[in-house]
Design an enzyme around this catalytic site. Structure first.
Site, PDB file in Angstrom:
ATOM      1  CD  GLU A 106      27.703  -2.422 -12.145  1.00  0.00           C
ATOM      2  OE1 GLU A 106      28.887  -2.347 -12.521  1.00  0.00           O
ATOM      3  OE2 GLU A 106      26.946  -3.361 -12.463  1.00  0.00           O
ATOM      4  NE  ARG A 113      12.182  -3.918 -10.107  1.00  0.00           N
ATOM      5  CZ  ARG A 113      12.447  -4.843 -11.049  1.00  0.00           C
ATOM      6  NH1 ARG A 113      11.783  -4.858 -12.182  1.00  0.00           N
ATOM      7  NH2 ARG A 113      13.376  -5.747 -10.823  1.00  0.00           N
ATOM      8  CG  HIS A 146      26.849  -0.266 -17.477  1.00  0.00           C
ATOM      9  ND1 HIS A 146      27.003  -1.580 -17.119  1.00  0.00           N
ATOM     10  CD2 HIS A 146      27.529   0.453 -16.553  1.00  0.00           C
ATOM     11  CE1 HIS A 146      27.731  -1.664 -16.019  1.00  0.00           C
ATOM     12  NE2 HIS A 146      28.053  -0.424 -15.646  1.00  0.00           N
ATOM     13  CE1 TYR A 206      31.428 -11.312 -18.416  1.00  0.00           C
ATOM     14  CE2 TYR A 206      32.854 -10.491 -20.184  1.00  0.00           C
ATOM     15  CZ  TYR A 206      31.628 -10.494 -19.520  1.00  0.00           C
ATOM     16  OH  TYR A 206      30.618  -9.678 -19.952  1.00  0.00           O
ATOM     17  CD  GLN A 214      29.975 -11.010 -13.821  1.00  0.00           C
ATOM     18  OE1 GLN A 214      29.777 -10.182 -12.904  1.00  0.00           O
ATOM     19  NE2 GLN A 214      29.104 -11.260 -14.795  1.00  0.00           N
ATOM     20  CB  THR A 272      23.025  25.965   9.948  1.00  0.00           C
ATOM     21  OG1 THR A 272      23.416  25.950   8.583  1.00  0.00           O
ATOM     22  CG2 THR A 272      21.959  27.014  10.146  1.00  0.00           C
ATOM     23  CG  ASN A 288      20.980  30.461   3.115  1.00  0.00           C
ATOM     24  OD1 ASN A 288      21.830  29.829   3.745  1.00  0.00           O
ATOM     25  ND2 ASN A 288      21.135  30.775   1.836  1.00  0.00           N
ATOM     26  CB  SER A 289      21.824  31.620   8.831  1.00  0.00           C
ATOM     27  OG  SER A 289      21.701  30.299   9.333  1.00  0.00           O
ATOM     28  CB  THR A 293      29.418  31.868  -1.156  1.00  0.00           C
ATOM     29  OG1 THR A 293      29.927  30.539  -1.083  1.00  0.00           O
ATOM     30  CG2 THR A 293      27.919  31.836  -1.036  1.00  0.00           C
TER      31      THR A 293
END
Lengths: 655, 655
Positions: free
Chosen positions: B67, B72, B131, B201, B232, B468, B487-488, B577
């Site tokens: 969870e 913020r 939630h 609970y 809980q 890699t 990229n390889s 790929t």
């Protein structure tokens, strides 16, 4: 500065077609393009005949084509289809089928021009050109023929006037008197659908007012929409080369293919000369008249003469391809082509199975392995499908398989006569073991008790494939003990795509296989086998089913298992063969029915032989096994060994 | 007699789901079945959460879930998403995101509950439970939240009453007062679409009249349609076990997951206890009060206490999975899970790339290689697609890629601050060589001149992947000389699918790769490279493009090249790929733009540093190379060596 680099392809013809793939797509242009609809390996499959010719001319590859006439009899049709398969392997660009107005050529009869051409396209995978004559036929009849040809997957028409029936010339009311009208009609009614060929006469049409007049008629036919020309036969290279020069002079630019007639016998030459109103040059009659009763000598001369003439033609640079009047015979034409280096001795396979030339099937790139030895039956049973599994088998919402009740169809029927089959499979069966012996003889290619080689089985029209031969010793061993194998392949871990036995697809690739084994066997064996198979989880996948459809498997009930695949430069993965659980249930019906339709029915009802086959049909199971560990040694023989070991052990082990 | 044999699967969780594949399809039944619509490898991807739970319970596999609460700040969001990626690798069955009515939880703000949950699903591939509280909200507002959640790909809702705002309880006009009403509303409005969780609970809800009364309320919530319960937090195993027993006694049969709170600090414990009105048992306060200023000691105790309690719970046989209140922290929870043996140290990858959990993408099984290091950008740019290339890339008529103008989005933006980036990539660039050095430092993981390790590049958010790393020495060598690799992948010729570095997919399979290399380099290098590449036809495929889209290639302009594929027992080939020529042009735009958006813009306009990056952006080419001969040694390094040799040779060779 970056230069555009043209792609350089290898020698494989189908791959060459891709050279147009080299691209220089500037700016945003690539955003405009939609994705390709199919990853077909071989552009030859998607191109139409005239495009194939164009590409071959651009690359300087000479081609050849073969002319056949429809057979008179049903067994003649069976033989001709086998001949298509054999001569198709030499790599003709196309074959053509003549149109015989007297023989009901557009009918559904197995000897009709229409059905023979359709079979060549659909079942033999040959690009085919159907002749069509217009004299003595109504427009409606002609349109009906063309519609039927289109429906059957034919894409090329040779538009001819034809000869009047019984030497009388009657203009058909509302019909056509000249090939040019037929060409116009095809273009008018079918737009650009068909590629059209017309006939050229190197010495002028016998009925033409003059050579020049005939050339003008030819020009009219080309202007009306013909794509290429095939000529009447001739005996001297210079005759043809002058003709081409004259054609070019009046503005005929399309390909002109010389019709080559290898002299094969004195009588056939005389007859042809009479029909075509040609004169045989003195240098030829001088040679053959003295040897006219010696067939072999005449044929040898004919080969030599044709090779010499063809060489002159090819070296002239005016001849992109040679068209052969085969007279439905193989030897002379193949020998000429071999000597010219045009016959492909070791044909490259674009896919592991022979592809069909029907336009609808041009994207087909995956099939279930079950029909590997009965591809014509697979094509027949899927002929009504609207689209073909294209990429992933599992993605297709394919319609159901058609029923197979038409074993009599000439392209589905055994090539052997009932007598031959009885000699191969036994005039009289004594027990199940007699059947084991037939299978064993087929595998070993050794004569059976009666001294006859078993050349085919109901599930295998032909002797063992070279690939299956790799497994011959193991197959012999298990067939002797009642594991009646009908299909198998060895495992392959990355052999070059050019491998002569297991290779397929474009050059520079690698092919792979999972080992596969399919057989009939008794329920006692199956009980032991199932015990043994538990030890091979999850390495070995199996499907085991009896004629009632009782099905036992450890595989997902919808997910196919790819058993043949290839990796190629610049391509997506190709997986042309799968073990598909859904289609296996359709194959099961066919595989069991073949016991009865092809074998049991050779014997009298109620006869012991028939009852033995019926017993096997009713009681045996059809089993398929896949060894998923393709990089390791094939474990399927060990599975069978373990099964026999268990059967040979004290009975409590089988509880 | 043939017995039905149940398929025995290996330990791989996703594979287990297939055990239903063992079938006994009698008679004609298989003819009824339509083909499977997708060959997805991993049933976990297609199942809903409650089905995953059911399968795990049937197989006796314990799971865990995590969870989190929404952050913020915007940088908090960036950090939380990285945490999702890290903690997701340990194998939680799901995560959940709490709903903070005060924080505009349903908005599009990057800190909202809704957006965090959506990011977890879409970009991190995590099964997520959002939630939702109902108090102080209108029905319409709640329905709007649920519609939005559905649209974003969320499939699971934790239905809560929530706490009244500012401790005052005001019943909303036309709203809901109890979670049971929210459950009913979800089932009424969305039928069975969502899986619903409700809160339990173990010591009774603080506001309930009695423990028994609270249990009855819980039963009502389950009866209204909840699928499972999360409790809980509690401090003693017996508290939970009694609660489960009491639940079962009144007929609650759904899964009940204990909420585990590893004590991580004195203050957080106090705060939580106050909020939840729980009492900390004396055996715990006795331990922690004396050490309340020693954070490390408290955390160690918390870990030890949680592990002990969890062991009791798991051994009870009543607990299928554990739910952890992480407080958005990693260390304690991961340590508890490690000690319990539930944390997956070496996660099996179902595919080589991390899959998205959006239901629309559950059939996605192929992606272009270009976005391998920027999967979130790929998902973002394809979020509007209606269907995903499914099997063959080339078959898809996929819509165009979305523009990437939203580099500021928190799931797309660099995890590092501008200052960090300047330290890594250079406060001041002197020349193109300064840029080569940055790339080289990234590859070698050695500090740059300023003493800072280069942990990321604009094209690579994370340090070099283990795979890699196999190429590290070669990459270092070429980057030093201005082959700026982004990229390889190495070539792989049939390694087991369980290989810890390159393996993926179900067990018992084999994975393959073609070597791939993608880099930026100067036009001078490209001129030499193109000369060299002619020697490597058709072994090496290339695409070379500059920012204007001038594109040079020797590959087919529509046909993708599969560069990663896998072969598995009983499956079709999977090719996840590809090098796809169409999408490469979209990637090109993004790859070039990253020079400017992420690197050049760190510097003042007109500054030399910015002009150097701008010069590279304007003049370099983006190159990709594929070595098609995967069974042989990778030849791409030899290609680059040959290019440098040509560049080092007398200039006439370059004409």
């Amino acid at each position: 500065m970056v230069n555009q680099v043209q792609r350089v392809d290898g020698g494989w013809q189908a791959s060459k077609s891709d050279s147009s793939g080299a691209s220089n797509s500037g700016g945003e242009s690539s955003k405009e393009s939609s994705r390709c609809s199919t990853p077909v390996l071989d552009a030859d499959r998607t191109d139409r005949l005239r495009d194939k010719m164009r590409r071959r001319m651009e690359s300087g590859d000479h081609w050849f084509s073969l002319e056949f006439f429809p057979p008179r009899t049903s067994s003649g049709a069976v033989n001709l289809i086998s001949r298509f398969d054999r001569m198709g392997s030499g790599g003709p660009l196309f074959i053509d089928i003549t149109w015989h107005p007297a023989g009901d050529p557009g009918s559904d009869k197995e000897t009709s021009s229409m059905m023979i051409a359709s079979t060549a396209v659909n079942y033999c995978g040959l690009e085919s050109l159907l002749h069509l004559t217009c004299c003595n036929q109504t427009k409606e009849k002609i349109t009906a023929h063309l519609n039927k040809a289109k429906r059957l997957g034919l894409k090329n028409i040779m538009a001819l006037r034809g000869d009047p029936m019984e030497d009388r010339w009657e203009e058909e009311e509302g019909g056509f008197s000249y090939a040019v009208e037929l060409v116009k009609h095809i273009r008018c009614e079918f737009d650009d659908y068909f590629d059209i060929c017309v006939a050229g006469y190197p010495t002028g049409h016998p009925e033409a007012e003059s050579y020049e007049d005939d050339l003008r008629h030819l020009k009219e036919k080309v202007d009306a929409g013909a794509d290429f020309i095939i000529t009447q036969l001739f005996f001297r290279a210079e005759t043809f080369l002058k003709f081409v020069k004259d054609c070019r002079a009046i503005g005929i630019t399309c390909p002109i293919l010389p019709g080559i007639f290898p002299i094969q016998g004195y009588q056939s030459l005389r007859q042809l000369v009479k029909l075509s109103k040609l004169e045989v040059p003195e240098e030829i009659t001088q040679v053959i008249e003295p040897i006219k009763d010696n067939d072999a000598a005449i044929r040898n001369y004919g080969i030599q003469q044709a090779v010499g003439m063809c060489k002159v033609l090819l070296e002239s640079g005016e001849v992109p391809g040679l068209h052969f009047y085969t007279l439905n015979r193989e030897v002379a034409t193949i020998e000429v082509l071999r000597q010219l280096g045009l016959w492909i001795e070791d044909p490259r396979r674009p896919l592991p199975w022979a592809i069909s030339a029907h336009p609808k099937r041009k994207v087909e790139d995956v099939r279930p392995i079950f029909w590997a030895s009965r591809p014509k039956s697979y094509i027949y049973r899927t002929q009504d499908w609207d689209e073909f599994p294209n990429g992933r088998w599992g993605n297709s919402s394919s319609p159901a398989f058609g029923e197979l009740n038409d074993y009599y169809l000439f392209y589905l029927k055994s090539k052997s006569s009932k007598d031959d089959l009885l000699q191969m499979w036994g005039e009289e069966l004594m027990s199940e073991e007699s059947v084991f012996e037939v299978f064993t003889s087929y595998i070993t290619a050794q004569p059976n008790r009666g001294g006859h080689k078993v050349m085919c089985l109901p599930w295998n029209d032909d002797p063992l494939a070279p690939e299956t031969n790799l497994l011959k010793d193991e197959l012999e061993k298990v067939n002797r003990r009642g594991i009646l194998t009908i299909n198998s392949q060895p495992n392959i871990n990355g052999k070059p795509s050019s491998d002569p036995i297991v290779g397929w697809g474009p050059p520079g690739g690698y092919v792979f296989q999972k080992a596969y084994l399919e057989f009939f066997t008794s329920s006692e064996n199956v009980t032991a086998l199932l015990k043994v198979l538990k030890k091979y989880e999850p390495r070995v996948n199996y499907h085991i089913v009896n004629v009632q459809g009782k099905n036992t498997t450890n595989a997902h009930d919808m997910q196919p298992n790819a058993v043949t695949w290839g990796i190629f430069p610049g391509r997506e993965i190709v997986q042309p063969t799968v073990v598909d659980p859904v289609s296996f249930m359709y194959w099961k019906d066919e595989a069991f029915a073949l016991w009865i339709e092809q074998w049991a029915k050779l014997y009298e009802e109620e006869s012991p032989s028939r009852m033995i086959i019926q017993y096997i049909h009713d009681n045996y199971y059809l089993v398929n096994l896949v060894d998923n560990d393709f990089p390791l040694d094939n474990c399927l023989w060990q599975v069978i060994d373990d099964m026999f070991e268990l059967l040979d052990s004290p009975p409590e082990n089988l509880e």
